[in-house]
Design an enzyme around this catalytic site. Structure first.
Site, PDB file in Angstrom:
ATOM      1  N   GLU A 128     -13.656  -7.960 -21.397  1.00 11.30           N
ATOM      2  CA  GLU A 128     -14.835  -7.143 -21.730  1.00 11.30           C
ATOM      3  C   GLU A 128     -15.905  -7.148 -20.641  1.00 11.30           C
ATOM      4  OE1 GLU A 128     -13.183  -8.956 -23.926  1.00 11.30           O
ATOM      5  OE2 GLU A 128     -12.602  -7.509 -25.454  1.00 11.30           O
TER       6      GLU A 128
ATOM      7  N   HIS B 187     -16.008  -9.812 -36.894  1.00 17.22           N
ATOM      8  CA  HIS B 187     -15.626  -8.406 -36.743  1.00 17.22           C
ATOM      9  C   HIS B 187     -16.433  -7.482 -37.647  1.00 17.22           C
ATOM     10  CE1 HIS B 187     -12.161 -10.210 -34.773  1.00 17.22           C
ATOM     11  NE2 HIS B 187     -11.768  -9.022 -34.360  1.00 17.22           N
TER      12      HIS B 187
ATOM     13  N   ASP C 143     -19.142  -6.994 -32.197  1.00 16.86           N
ATOM     14  CA  ASP C 143     -19.254  -8.457 -32.097  1.00 16.86           C
ATOM     15  C   ASP C 143     -18.816  -8.968 -30.717  1.00 16.86           C
ATOM     16  OD1 ASP C 143     -19.173  -9.237 -35.392  1.00 16.86           O
ATOM     17  OD2 ASP C 143     -18.174  -7.393 -34.758  1.00 16.86           O
ATOM     18  N   PHE C 144     -17.960  -8.225 -30.020  1.00 12.38           N
ATOM     19  CA  PHE C 144     -17.454  -8.690 -28.726  1.00 12.38           C
ATOM     20  C   PHE C 144     -18.516  -8.616 -27.628  1.00 12.38           C
ATOM     21  CE2 PHE C 144     -12.923  -7.156 -30.079  1.00 12.38           C
ATOM     22  CZ  PHE C 144     -12.969  -8.055 -31.139  1.00 12.38           C
TER      23      PHE C 144
END
Ligand SMILES: Cc1ncc(C[n+]2csc(CCOP(=O)(O)OP(=O)(O)O)c2C)c(N)n1
Ligand SMILES: [Mg+2]
Length: 654
Positions: free
Chosen positions: A389, A458, A414-415
């Site tokens: 990411e 998530h 959330d990432f």
């Protein structure tokens, strides 16, 4: 073999860097340069040699120790001195300082105060070059310390997988701050490069001609399409990690050994061997010294920035657009997921600068099927990335700086936790820190949505975190038509936009607008008129608010619902106008209540004259815990139409 003229020019360039930094050291000591200063005295051969074979349109990314790189790539000392002194005529208009010197117009995509952050940015610039086929090469400078950083791994792996034209140029000066390299790495850089399937070359980083020769080869190969290569230049810095460093970590013997290998001494020997006369070398030295003294004087004469310009360069003006016409009652119906796909398709078809990248967005067509078919239609402009990411967002930053309009996908909001630097410190700040010079037409598409037991990692609605970062635009549409129109506007926007979808809305149907439907960013909308209570909401909660309003109509309570659509910048005009009539305000969002956007809205409404509201402002949101898994717990955690209706009833009764 370098010619005599080339050897003399290398000599001149190194003297410019050495002389520049010696003057900076003095200016810093005398209080004329504020902030942090990291000097590269002793490393001039690496900077000059690395940039030697570069074309003006090739790009570099640099580090906190970047003066030499910027000078070697062609920046003028006067603009850099002025920047270090915090002047308006500085290279970054006094918004950057030593660690952030940049000039994207000559391919310098920034020195960087975050270790290893420049690597994915270089990868992004190289992606732009590959997509355009313009033959540009990116050189990412980094220190030996940066090799330990996760961003290094993500960037180099992505560059290898995509065969990008990048040279990863490590200046191994033996230390990361005070820590010797031996204490930082269990494997050599050569072994690591092999692990990525990337070529590796070691070079004496204090021998400018040797570095230039190695780089000529590496740059040519990258330009020809053979993919990335790692060059490790061994060198030594003469000053501390920063000016003022007590330097307790090196021995007298080590310093003595390196003194004999100073790049100016090494190069003098080469010029001796070539028979370059001393008077020619001395003439260069005198001219450089005079030019640098003049540059310091010129910089001193420049005024500081006008404080009235403090707010400049945070956000670029957006294209002026009217609100599109209301959709006709007989409009065809489409789903939110169709809206996303067709907005991407239209923008890809209409603008060569647009490309899409993310995990499984190409062959797999995205885990929700949102991008299905786009790769088949647009080939390499819709590309899969590794699970990286930081590199995904970073490549977006670099490609945007190189003039593209990347649309990168973060699978789950959330990432954000694993790539925040590229949004927080890079995308949001680079336009500001470069005095408006950096392009940043980046769109980060992502999604969230609680209510299906996706668990704590998530589900979360993190828009307040992003809205708190000056420079970021945050969009959260609630209808298919807005999703289409706002996504198109986001991709066309000159600013970094985080476009947050709610996955529970992907299947939602709504009227389909005409293909040219583009919705202006930064405008909220009254989606249901009412007289008694104003409810402000965003994303899926708008539909819960509308359902609550329907239910309450039967009880004689008239509810006005405002859909924010954009979270940053907030458009509170319609909210203030509405509250002025209803005198009662409820804010409903899916995020946890404390420090959420409801707090910002409540404070603004209170400040702007509504002290005589009929009831205290109320907020509804998730409970202040991570999202729970068990359906019973999740239902208790997440607000819904019943909670909203109850809150409205309480407000209406006061
Ligand atoms: C992500 C991050 N972590 C820590 C720091 C603090 N810091 C600044 S420079 C530096 C050492 C970097 O060493 P190296 O990469 O070898 O570069 P050098 O200073 O030797 O040129 C550290 C730890 C930072 N700026 N960014
Ligand atoms: Mg180092």
């Amino acid at each position: 073999m370098a010619t005599d003229a080339e050897l003399l020019e290398m000599h001149r360039r190194m003297l410019v860097i050495r002389g520049f930094e010696e003057r900076v050291a003095a200016l810093y000591r005398d209080g004329e340069v504020p902030g942090f200063v990291h000097l590269s005295i002793g490393q001039e051969a690496a900077a000059v040699g690395a940039c030697w074979p570069l074309r003006p349109d090739d790009v570099i990314t640099s580090t906190h120790r970047g003066h030499g790189h910027c000078l070697a790539k062609g920046m003028s000392p006067v603009g850099m001195f002025a920047e270090l002194m915090g002047r308006d005529a500085g290279s970054n208009r006094g918004r950057g300082g030593s660690m952030h010197i940049a000039d994207p117009t000559i391919g310098i995509l920034g020195s960087n105060g975050i270790v290893a952050a420049g690597l994915p940015i270089a990868v992004g610039a190289a992606t732009a070059s590959q997509l355009r086929g313009d033959g540009r090469v990116a050189v990412a400078f980094f220190g030996d310390g940066a090799v330990a950083h996760g961003t290094f791994h993500e960037a180099i792996n992505l560059a290898a997988v995509w065969t990008l034209p990048v040279v990863f140029f490590c200046e191994n000066n033996g230390y990361a701050e005070f820590s010797p390299a031996a204490t930082q790495h269990a494997a050599s850089l050569e072994a690591r490069a092999a692990g990525y399937g990337v070529g590796y070359v070691a070079v004496d980083g204090n021998d400018v001609a040797a570095v230039a020769a190695v780089m000529a080869h590496a740059v040519d190969a990258a330009r020809a399409g053979s993919g990335p290569v790692v060059v490790e230049a061994t060198t030594y810095r003469w000053h501390g990690h920063y000016e003022g460093d007590p330097e307790r970590y090196r021995s007298a013997g080590e310093v003595r050994d390196w003194a004999a290998r100073d790049p100016l001494i090494v190069h003098a020997a080469r010029m001796d061997a070539a028979g370059i006369p001393a008077d020619a070398r001395e003439a260069v030295r005198t001219a450089v010294a005079r030019a640098l003294d003049d540059a310091v004087d010129a910089a001193r004469r420049c005024p500081p920035p006008d404080v009235a310009t403090l707010g400049d360069f945070v956000t670029r003006p957006r294209p002026e657009r009217p609100e599109p016409p209301a959709l006709p009652p007989d409009a065809p119906v489409f789903r939110t997921m169709d809206a996303i796909r067709s907005a991407l398709e239209v923008e890809l078809a209409g603008d060569e600068r647009v490309f899409v990248a993310g995990i499984d967005v190409a062959a797999g067509g995205n885990v929700f099927g949102l991008t299905r078919g786009l790769h088949e239609q647009f080939g390499g402009r819709v590309r899969d990335t590794p699970i990286s990411e930081s590199a995904i967002v970073g490549l977006g930053v670099g490609a945007a700086m190189a003039g593209m309009r990347p649309v990168v996908e973060l699978m789950y909001l959330d990432f954000l936790g694993v790539c925040l630097d590229q949004l927080l410190n890079q995308a949001a700040k680079l336009p500001f820190m470069t005095g408006g010079a950096a392009e940043m037409a980046l769109t980060v598409r992502t999604q969230f949505g609680a209510g299906r037991s996706s668990g704590s990692q998530h589900s979360q609605s993190l828009e307040a975190l992003l809205a708190h970062i000056p420079g970021l635009t945050v969009v959260m549409p609630s209808t298919p038509a807005d999703t289409y129109g706002l996504l198109r506007a986001a991709i066309q926007d000159p600013n970094p936009v985080v476009f947050i979808e709610n996955r529970l809305l992907y299947g939602m149907k709504g009227p389909q607008p005409a293909a040219d439907h583009v919705v202006p960013i930064g405008r909220s909308a009254v989606v249901r008129p009412g007289a008694d209570v104003t409810v402000v909401s965003v994303s899926r909660m708008v539909h819960e608010a509308l359902a609550a309003a329907d239910a309450l109509a039967g009880e004689g309570i008239s509810v006005e619902v405002v859909d924010l659509r954009t979270v940053a910048p907030l458009d509170l005009g319609p909210v203030l106008e509405s509250v002025h009539r209803t005198n009662r305000l409820l804010i409903a969002h899916e995020a946890v209540v404390p420090f959420g956007i409801g707090a910002e809205i409540a404070a603004t409404v209170a400040r702007d004259g509504f002290w005589d509201l009929d009831a205290p402002i109320q907020r509804i949101g998730a409970a202040p815990t991570p999202p729970p898994y068990a359906p019973e717990l999740e239902r208790a955690w997440l607000p819904d139409r019943t909670d909203i209706a109850d809150a409205i009833r309480r407000l209406a009764r006061i």
